[in-house]
Design a protein around this motif. Structure first.
Motif, PDB file in Angstrom:
ATOM      1  N   VAL A 197       0.842  -1.199   0.000  1.00 37.70           N
ATOM      2  CA  VAL A 197       0.000   0.000   0.000  1.00 37.70           C
ATOM      3  C   VAL A 197       0.876   1.247   0.000  1.00 37.70           C
ATOM      4  CG1 VAL A 197      -1.722   1.315   1.300  1.00 37.70           C
ATOM      5  CG2 VAL A 197      -1.936  -1.171   1.110  1.00 37.70           C
ATOM      6  N   ARG A 198       1.935   1.229   0.791  1.00 41.23           N
ATOM      7  CA  ARG A 198       2.849   2.380   0.826  1.00 41.23           C
ATOM      8  C   ARG A 198       3.487   2.605  -0.539  1.00 41.23           C
ATOM      9  NH1 ARG A 198       7.389   2.438   4.942  1.00 41.23           N
ATOM     10  NH2 ARG A 198       7.479   4.558   4.104  1.00 41.23           N
ATOM     11  N   ARG A 199       3.940   1.547  -1.180  1.00 40.67           N
ATOM     12  CA  ARG A 199       4.581   1.668  -2.489  1.00 40.67           C
ATOM     13  C   ARG A 199       3.598   2.185  -3.532  1.00 40.67           C
ATOM     14  NH1 ARG A 199       8.399   3.411  -4.670  1.00 40.67           N
ATOM     15  NH2 ARG A 199       9.295   2.795  -2.674  1.00 40.67           N
ATOM     16  N   ARG A 200       2.382   1.677  -3.514  1.00 35.77           N
ATOM     17  CA  ARG A 200       1.374   2.126  -4.465  1.00 35.77           C
ATOM     18  C   ARG A 200       1.049   3.605  -4.257  1.00 35.77           C
ATOM     19  NH1 ARG A 200      -1.750  -1.789  -3.707  1.00 35.77           N
ATOM     20  NH2 ARG A 200      -3.300  -0.848  -2.313  1.00 35.77           N
ATOM     21  N   LEU A 201       1.015   4.033  -3.004  1.00 39.77           N
ATOM     22  CA  LEU A 201       0.735   5.440  -2.718  1.00 39.77           C
ATOM     23  C   LEU A 201       1.841   6.336  -3.256  1.00 39.77           C
ATOM     24  CD1 LEU A 201      -1.067   7.553  -1.327  1.00 39.77           C
ATOM     25  CD2 LEU A 201       0.194   7.112   0.797  1.00 39.77           C
ATOM     26  N   VAL A 202       3.083   5.909  -3.098  1.00 43.28           N
ATOM     27  CA  VAL A 202       4.208   6.694  -3.605  1.00 43.28           C
ATOM     28  C   VAL A 202       4.187   6.761  -5.130  1.00 43.28           C
ATOM     29  CG1 VAL A 202       6.730   6.739  -3.840  1.00 43.28           C
ATOM     30  CG2 VAL A 202       5.689   6.283  -1.610  1.00 43.28           C
ATOM     31  N   GLU A 203       3.938   5.626  -5.765  1.00 46.04           N
ATOM     32  CA  GLU A 203       4.037   5.557  -7.226  1.00 46.04           C
ATOM     33  C   GLU A 203       2.819   6.114  -7.949  1.00 46.04           C
ATOM     34  OE1 GLU A 203       4.794   1.462  -7.992  1.00 46.04           O
ATOM     35  OE2 GLU A 203       6.919   1.571  -7.411  1.00 46.04           O
ATOM     36  N   GLU A 204       1.630   5.909  -7.373  1.00 44.82           N
ATOM     37  CA  GLU A 204       0.403   6.301  -8.065  1.00 44.82           C
ATOM     38  C   GLU A 204      -0.317   7.472  -7.412  1.00 44.82           C
ATOM     39  OE1 GLU A 204      -2.044   2.838  -8.326  1.00 44.82           O
ATOM     40  OE2 GLU A 204      -0.432   1.573  -9.136  1.00 44.82           O
ATOM     41  N   GLY A 205       0.022   7.758  -6.153  1.00 43.76           N
ATOM     42  CA  GLY A 205      -0.696   8.798  -5.429  1.00 43.76           C
ATOM     43  C   GLY A 205      -2.024   8.274  -4.903  1.00 43.76           C
ATOM     44  N   PRO A 206      -2.747   9.081  -4.140  1.00 42.68           N
ATOM     45  CA  PRO A 206      -4.040   8.657  -3.603  1.00 42.68           C
ATOM     46  C   PRO A 206      -5.112   8.649  -4.682  1.00 42.68           C
ATOM     47  CG  PRO A 206      -3.608  10.936  -3.023  1.00 42.68           C
ATOM     48  CD  PRO A 206      -2.369  10.436  -3.706  1.00 42.68           C
ATOM     49  N   SER A 207      -6.213   7.986  -4.411  1.00 40.96           N
ATOM     50  CA  SER A 207      -7.303   7.879  -5.394  1.00 40.96           C
ATOM     51  C   SER A 207      -7.974   9.220  -5.639  1.00 40.96           C
ATOM     52  CB  SER A 207      -8.329   6.849  -4.919  1.00 40.96           C
ATOM     53  OG  SER A 207      -8.870   7.226  -3.648  1.00 40.96           O
ATOM     54  N   ASP A 228      -1.238  18.949  -4.505  1.00 41.08           N
ATOM     55  CA  ASP A 228      -1.567  18.907  -3.074  1.00 41.08           C
ATOM     56  C   ASP A 228      -0.930  17.706  -2.387  1.00 41.08           C
ATOM     57  OD1 ASP A 228      -3.139  20.117  -0.870  1.00 41.08           O
ATOM     58  OD2 ASP A 228      -4.155  18.179  -0.880  1.00 41.08           O
ATOM     59  N   PHE A 229      -1.014  16.537  -3.005  1.00 43.32           N
ATOM     60  CA  PHE A 229      -0.436  15.346  -2.379  1.00 43.32           C
ATOM     61  C   PHE A 229       1.064  15.508  -2.192  1.00 43.32           C
ATOM     62  CE2 PHE A 229       1.664  11.166  -3.148  1.00 43.32           C
ATOM     63  CZ  PHE A 229       1.355  10.587  -1.930  1.00 43.32           C
ATOM     64  N   GLU A 230       1.746  15.967  -3.227  1.00 42.75           N
ATOM     65  CA  GLU A 230       3.200  16.122  -3.157  1.00 42.75           C
ATOM     66  C   GLU A 230       3.611  17.155  -2.117  1.00 42.75           C
ATOM     67  OE1 GLU A 230       1.978  14.566  -7.078  1.00 42.75           O
ATOM     68  OE2 GLU A 230       1.352  16.260  -5.824  1.00 42.75           O
ATOM     69  N   GLY A 286      -7.244   8.972   3.515  1.00 39.27           N
ATOM     70  CA  GLY A 286      -6.180   8.447   4.367  1.00 39.27           C
ATOM     71  C   GLY A 286      -6.635   7.250   5.176  1.00 39.27           C
ATOM     72  N   TRP A 287      -7.819   7.364   5.762  1.00 40.67           N
ATOM     73  CA  TRP A 287      -8.344   6.255   6.557  1.00 40.67           C
ATOM     74  C   TRP A 287      -8.604   5.029   5.684  1.00 40.67           C
ATOM     75  CZ3 TRP A 287      -8.140   4.581  11.188  1.00 40.67           C
ATOM     76  CH2 TRP A 287      -9.023   3.593  11.626  1.00 40.67           C
ATOM     77  N   GLU A 288      -9.093   5.243   4.467  1.00 41.99           N
ATOM     78  CA  GLU A 288      -9.322   4.115   3.562  1.00 41.99           C
ATOM     79  C   GLU A 288      -8.010   3.407   3.219  1.00 41.99           C
ATOM     80  OE1 GLU A 288     -11.450   5.589   0.189  1.00 41.99           O
ATOM     81  OE2 GLU A 288     -13.221   6.126   1.365  1.00 41.99           O
ATOM     82  N   LEU A 289      -6.937   4.155   3.075  1.00 43.73           N
ATOM     83  CA  LEU A 289      -5.638   3.542   2.803  1.00 43.73           C
ATOM     84  C   LEU A 289      -5.176   2.697   3.983  1.00 43.73           C
ATOM     85  CD1 LEU A 289      -3.930   6.523   0.993  1.00 43.73           C
ATOM     86  CD2 LEU A 289      -4.139   4.220   0.055  1.00 43.73           C
ATOM     87  N   LEU A 290      -5.380   3.199   5.191  1.00 43.21           N
ATOM     88  CA  LEU A 290      -5.026   2.420   6.375  1.00 43.21           C
ATOM     89  C   LEU A 290      -5.832   1.126   6.429  1.00 43.21           C
ATOM     90  CD1 LEU A 290      -4.626   4.994   9.300  1.00 43.21           C
ATOM     91  CD2 LEU A 290      -2.841   3.668   8.191  1.00 43.21           C
ATOM     92  N   CYS A 291      -7.108   1.232   6.130  1.00 40.91           N
ATOM     93  CA  CYS A 291      -7.957   0.037   6.140  1.00 40.91           C
ATOM     94  C   CYS A 291      -7.512  -0.963   5.077  1.00 40.91           C
ATOM     95  CB  CYS A 291      -9.417   0.421   5.925  1.00 40.91           C
ATOM     96  SG  CYS A 291     -10.153   1.368   7.287  1.00 40.91           S
ATOM     97  N   SER A 292      -7.131  -0.463   3.904  1.00 36.29           N
ATOM     98  CA  SER A 292      -6.700  -1.359   2.838  1.00 36.29           C
ATOM     99  C   SER A 292      -5.416  -2.093   3.208  1.00 36.29           C
ATOM    100  CB  SER A 292      -6.500  -0.587   1.531  1.00 36.29           C
ATOM    101  OG  SER A 292      -5.356   0.250   1.591  1.00 36.29           O
ATOM    102  N   ALA A 293      -4.639  -1.488   4.124  1.00 41.00           N
ATOM    103  CA  ALA A 293      -3.408  -2.136   4.601  1.00 41.00           C
ATOM    104  C   ALA A 293      -3.667  -3.039   5.803  1.00 41.00           C
ATOM    105  CB  ALA A 293      -2.374  -1.074   4.964  1.00 41.00           C
ATOM    106  N   GLY A 294      -4.912  -3.088   6.254  1.00 42.11           N
ATOM    107  CA  GLY A 294      -5.259  -3.912   7.402  1.00 42.11           C
ATOM    108  C   GLY A 294      -4.916  -3.301   8.734  1.00 42.11           C
TER     109      GLY A 294
END
Length: 234
Positions: free
Chosen positions: A11-21, A29-31, A98-106
């Motif tokens: 999830v961390r790698r995907r966030l770095v490479e693709e950014g948030p949804s 803004d993300f950067e 942000g919370w959805e990303l945490l949930c996706s990482a379990g």
């Protein structure tokens, strides 16, 4: 545990490479907002070296730092890991991304989101007798709000624990931190977040200077209250 750590890292790698949804309607803004991957890795490694079990985080946004903190807690593998995240704007400003990303990482199994201002959430944690091994502060950067965050966190984080602040380059943040260094015995952990070379241009032309974003501080052990007349200007 290994599979959970792998899931977090993916999830961390995907966030770095693709950014948030989705992001706020602001250019880059993300950067601009998110804690860079390098600093997140350094934060993770620092928390692992401390063997943390409980962490308080002020500010969630796009969850880069929260994912790194979660990775640290899972890696340390203490009996009851707990990650308290305070962000009153996670839904209204960040659309819960942000919370959805945490949930996706379990990580929702160990993390709790408190959707209240830190100025009210932190006193409640203190009143409940909650203690933490470390805190990460990346909420409002207004001086008075940073100062209040640090005021309550020094009572929540155990003696000898850590408080890490983001954006120490900001005068409002740096000034708030300086009070606690000058008057309450907080000490910087050297080289926890070594600076990166950054080229600046001044009257003498371009030159390379270290750029430091995060700052790690250790609280005194035992904690103490100084005499009221023993005040050092900051």
């Amino acid at each position: 545990m290994a599979s959970t750590i792998m899931r977090i890292r993916q999830v961390r790698r995907r966030l770095v490479e693709e950014g948030p949804s989705r992001t706020r309607d602001r250019e880059a803004d993300f950067e601009t907002v998110t804690v860079p991957e390098r600093d997140c890795d350094l934060l993770r490694d620092l928390l692992i070296s401390e063997g943390v079990q409980t962490v308080v985080e002020v500010g969630l946004a796009y969850a880069s730092s929260a994912l790194a903190i979660g990775e640290a807690l899972i890696t340390v593998n203490r009996p009851r890991p707990r990650h308290i995240i305070i962000d009153p704007l996670q839904e209204s400003a960040w659309s819960n991304v942000g919370w959805e990303l945490l949930c996706s990482a379990g990580l929702d199994s160990i993390a709790s989101l408190v959707p209240s201002p830190s100025s009210s959430a932190l006193p409640r944690l203190l009143a409940e007798g909650f203690t933490a091994d470390a805190a990460f502060v990346d909420g409002s950067h207004r001086f008075h709000e940073v100062f209040v965050d640090l005021y309550f966190l020094r009572k929540i984080v155990r003696p000898g624990g850590l408080i890490v602040v983001d954006d120490d380059w900001a005068p409002s943040v740096r000034t708030a931190v300086r009070y606690y260094e000058q008057n309450l015995g907080w000490t910087e952990i050297p080289d926890a977040f070594p600076g990166e070379a950054a080229t600046t241009v001044g009257a003498a032309g371009p030159r390379d200077e270290p750029r430091i974003r995060c700052k790690a501080l250790r609280l005194p052990d035992p904690s103490f209250e100084p005499p009221f007349e023993d005040f050092h200007a900051f």
